[in-house]
Design an enzyme around this catalytic site. Structure first.
Site, short mmCIF file in Angstrom:
data_model
loop_
_atom_site.label_atom_id
_atom_site.label_comp_id
_atom_site.label_asym_id
_atom_site.label_seq_id
_atom_site.Cartn_x
_atom_site.Cartn_y
_atom_site.Cartn_z
CE LYS A 1 56.72 24.44 -3.75
NZ LYS A 1 57.97 25.16 -3.89
CG ASP B 1 53.68 27.18 -3.11
OD1 ASP B 1 53.71 27.76 -4.21
OD2 ASP B 1 54.62 27.19 -2.30
O1 C5P Z 1 51.43 32.63 -0.50
P1 C5P Z 1 52.28 32.19 0.64
O2 C5P Z 1 51.67 32.52 1.96
O3 C5P Z 1 52.76 30.78 0.55
O4 C5P Z 1 53.63 33.09 0.54
C1 C5P Z 1 54.52 33.19 1.60
C2 C5P Z 1 55.39 34.43 1.41
O5 C5P Z 1 56.27 34.23 0.29
C3 C5P Z 1 54.63 35.69 1.07
O6 C5P Z 1 54.23 36.36 2.24
C4 C5P Z 1 55.68 36.52 0.31
O7 C5P Z 1 56.60 37.12 1.20
C5 C5P Z 1 56.45 35.44 -0.44
N1 C5P Z 1 55.93 35.25 -1.81
C6 C5P Z 1 56.18 36.23 -2.76
N2 C5P Z 1 55.69 36.06 -4.02
C7 C5P Z 1 55.02 34.94 -4.36
C8 C5P Z 1 54.78 33.92 -3.40
C9 C5P Z 1 55.25 34.11 -2.13
O8 C5P Z 1 56.80 37.26 -2.48
N3 C5P Z 1 54.59 34.80 -5.60
#
Ligand code: C5P
Length: 310
Positions: A22, A149
């Site tokens: 993406k 995501d």
């Molecule tokens: O949700 P995911 O594990 O992909 O996110 C990875 C990291 O990216 C999270 O631990 C956070 O530090 C950051 N993040 C964030 N806000 C979001 C998505 C991700 O701060 N909306």
């Protein structure tokens, strides 16, 4: 036949799922929430750059990763796809004993949600392998629990997302777009880029920026307007951590791209081309400028995770 036996796949069975990368055409980042995530307004587009995930019955859960950046992908429970296998097994009430093979085409830690894509593919693959019959809502809930995501990787196409990125809504998007992706040497850590953004912003309590311009360009299939509207609040943070990415963006503009943007948390840069021929020209010229590791062309939008051997 008992329930567990009914969920046992036939010997020799395997399921292969193809899942796209993406990009974020718009990424408005708001305040940091109490749970550490940031409030987002983002427009995702799925691109024709794929990972492939294969599951087949095995004596115990085993993980193999091949292809682009495979040596940087954990084979442990840190791998989101492994977590996805366990999540489906727990819900279906069966053992997570599968051989999981991930073929990477999406660069690792590139801002293209490759790890999330693998998790979405593993959800779909295990559901099919075990005949668990999970409905879309259940798969979506499992996906959201795995990462911000992951729901979009199941969904594909073009979508508006809010919350931490997991709440999807459909948008009216017309047209097909030609992208040139410039892959960088090494990855960037998503948490590190968000932390850098917080540092750059100080303690401002912001609402995520609205996506109106990108949505208007997509409604009218206006590639030039989309090129002008591309925006990513994480870009200044990614550029602060990786200043050389500025050279890729500059090179794209000089080569006639309609717009350029750091993908998500970077360091991949996406350049939007006017046509397939323009994309070919940009992709041919970029390697000679020595601003990136390698270049790929892709089109979007494409469908989300799909079974490829059905
Ligand atoms: O949700 P995911 O594990 O992909 O996110 C990875 C990291 O990216 C999270 O631990 C956070 O530090 C950051 N993040 C964030 N806000 C979001 C998505 C991700 O701060 N909306």
């Amino acid at each position: 036949m008992d329930d567990a036996a009914a969920l046992r796949p036939a010997l020799g069975a395997q399921v292969v799922v193809r899942v796209p990368a993406k990009i974020n055409l718009h990424l408005g980042v708001g305040r940091r929430r109490a749970d550490g995530y940031h409030e987002l307004t983002t427009v995702f587009q799925a691109l024709s750059l794929y990972d492939e995930v294969r599951v087949e019955p095995a004596a115990a859960l085993e993980v193999h990763v091949r292809g682009e950046g495979a040596d940087q992908v954990p084979c442990s429970d840190d791998n989101l796809a492994v977590q996805a296998v366990r999540a489906v097994a727990a819900l279906a009430g069966c053992s997570p004993a599968v051989k999981l093979t991930i073929r990477k085409g999406i660069p690792v830690a590139g801002g293209l949600a490759g790890g999330s894509a693998d998790a979405a593919a593993a959800l779909l693959a295990c559901d099919a392998l075990w005949g668990a019959g999970l409905d879309r809502d259940t798969l979506g809930r499992l996906a959201a629990g795995l990462g911000s995501d992951v729901p979009f990787a199941l969904h594909g196409g073009t979508a508006l997302a809010t919350g931490r990125g997991e709440r999807l809504s459909a948008v009216l998007a017309r047209g097909s777009y030609h992208w040139v992706l410039a892959f960088a040497h090494g990855g960037l850590s998503t948490p590190a880029v968000y932390a850098e953004l917080d540092r750059l912003r100080g303690c401002a309590d912001l609402q995520p920026a609205r996506a109106d311009q990108v949505l208007a360009a997509l409604r009218s299939a206006d590639a030039a307007a989309l090129g002008r509207a591309l925006s990513n609040d994480l870009e200044p943070a990614a550029l602060a951590l990786r200043p050389q990415l500025r050279r890729v963006l500059d090179a794209g503009r000089d080569l006639g791209a309609l717009g350029g943007i750091v993908c998500g948390s970077g360091p991949t840069v996406a350049l939007l081309a006017r046509s397939n021929a323009a994309a070919l020209k940009i992709a041919a010229a970029l390697p000679g400028l020595d601003v990136c590791r390698t270049v790929r062309r892709a089109t979007g939008p494409v469908a989300g995770a799909r079974i490829a051997n059905g």
